[in-house]
Design a protein around this motif. Structure first.
Motif, PDB file in Angstrom:
ATOM      1  N   SER A 199       0.824  -1.206   0.000  1.00  0.00           N
ATOM      2  CA  SER A 199       0.000   0.000   0.000  1.00  0.00           C
ATOM      3  C   SER A 199       0.861   1.261   0.000  1.00  0.00           C
ATOM      4  O   SER A 199       2.039   1.226   0.364  1.00  0.00           O
ATOM      5  N   ASN A 200       0.245   2.362  -0.390  1.00  0.00           N
ATOM      6  CA  ASN A 200       0.948   3.638  -0.347  1.00  0.00           C
ATOM      7  C   ASN A 200       1.334   4.005   1.081  1.00  0.00           C
ATOM      8  O   ASN A 200       2.396   4.586   1.330  1.00  0.00           O
ATOM      9  N   GLU A 228       0.133   1.149  -6.128  1.00  0.00           N
ATOM     10  CA  GLU A 228      -0.486   1.947  -5.075  1.00  0.00           C
ATOM     11  C   GLU A 228       0.337   3.182  -4.688  1.00  0.00           C
ATOM     12  O   GLU A 228      -0.096   3.978  -3.865  1.00  0.00           O
TER      13      GLU A 228
END
Length: 296
Positions: A199-200, A228
């Protein structure tokens, strides 16, 4: 017997059929560096056991560089128990391990390997190549990360996980936690290219951890195909440059990251250009990002 360095390229050979090939190591008790390429070999169990058993003879060894790339027979997790022989080398400081495209390696393999790595106390350089290992997941890799806790004197760290599609955010968060205790790091290299489950928020967390490494002079961060990755992470990388006054070499790759914009990358590039006298080498790649055509 006084040989200090030995380079052996046994890639794609049948030397492992020689039962006593590695007896030569028993006569090299002054050897400080061993570089051996065992890639593309279908070696027999007896041969690889012999190799590791002889390692314990290298009491003066300070650096080991092993390549097992494209070795299908590394699938047997029991082979990774043999790495425990590394613990018999009291002067070992620099360790390079490459298992690129050993497609049968599993989480169980990494679990056994981590048990040996965790016993090494004097490591200053640790590089591991796990590229293209599609069967490993965060569960196995986190065992390797935990082993890094003992590397208090580590100055150079490289972890390559390109195309390890099962690696997720938990691994990045754990790495970020470990980095906070690595104040002596001078060189850091990560390759998360193709790890699309990250994820970011996880990227942001590790970037924040990198900003605390005040001795860092070399940074390589490969994030190709990080679907992401967003502008906020790029902005945090810009902040890293403000924090790390000793940073001299930078290699950043955001190729094929669809969510980053020309604005964030342009700001990053402008800061570097304004302070170019501080850097000796800069590489930034954004090839294939749909919102980026050119940046100044």
């Amino acid at each position: 017997k006084r040989l200090a360095r030995l380079d052996l390229d046994l890639s794609n050979t049948k030397e492992f059929q020689q039962p006593n090939f590695f007896d030569l190591l028993t006569h090299l008790n002054k050897l400080q560096e061993l570089n051996i390429n065992l890639s593309q070999n279908n070696f027999e169990d007896l041969a690889i056991q012999q190799f590791f058993s002889k390692l314990s003879e290298l009491k003066s060894a300070q650096e080991l560089n092993f390549k097992f790339d494209f070795c299908s027979q590394m699938a047997d997790t029991r082979k990774f128990l043999l790495f425990n022989e590394l613990c018999q080398l009291p002067q070992l400081q620099r360790l390079h391990l490459s298992f690129d495209s050993c497609s049968q390696i599993t989480d169980g393999s990494l679990r056994y390997l981590s048990r040996s790595l965790s016993k090494l106390q004097n490591i200053t350089t640790f590089h591991i190549n796990l590229n293209n290992l599609g069967r490993i997941s965060s569960e196995g890799f986190n065992q390797i990360t935990s082993a890094l806790n003992n590397y208090r004197y580590c100055q150079s760290l490289e972890i390559l996980l390109r195309n390890c599609s099962k690696i997720c955010s938990t691994s990045i968060l754990k790495l970020a936690e470990i980095l906070e205790n690595k104040k002596n790091l001078k060189s850091l290299s990560f390759d998360f290219g193709g790890c699309r489950l990250i994820s970011n928020q996880a990227f942001e967390r590790i970037i924040v951890a990198i900003a605390k490494l005040k001795e860092l002079d070399t940074l390589k961060l490969i994030l190709q195909n990080a679907y992401e990755l967003e502008d906020e992470s790029i902005r945090k990388i810009n902040q890293v440059f403000h924090e790390l006054k000793n940073l001299k070499e930078i290699n950043l790759d955001f190729s094929y990251c669809p969510k980053i914009s020309s604005t964030s990358v342009g700001n990053l590039n402008r800061y570097i250009m304004q302070n170019k006298q501080s850097f000796t080498k800069v590489e930034i790649d954004c090839y294939g990002c749909p919102d980026i055509t050119t940046y100044e």
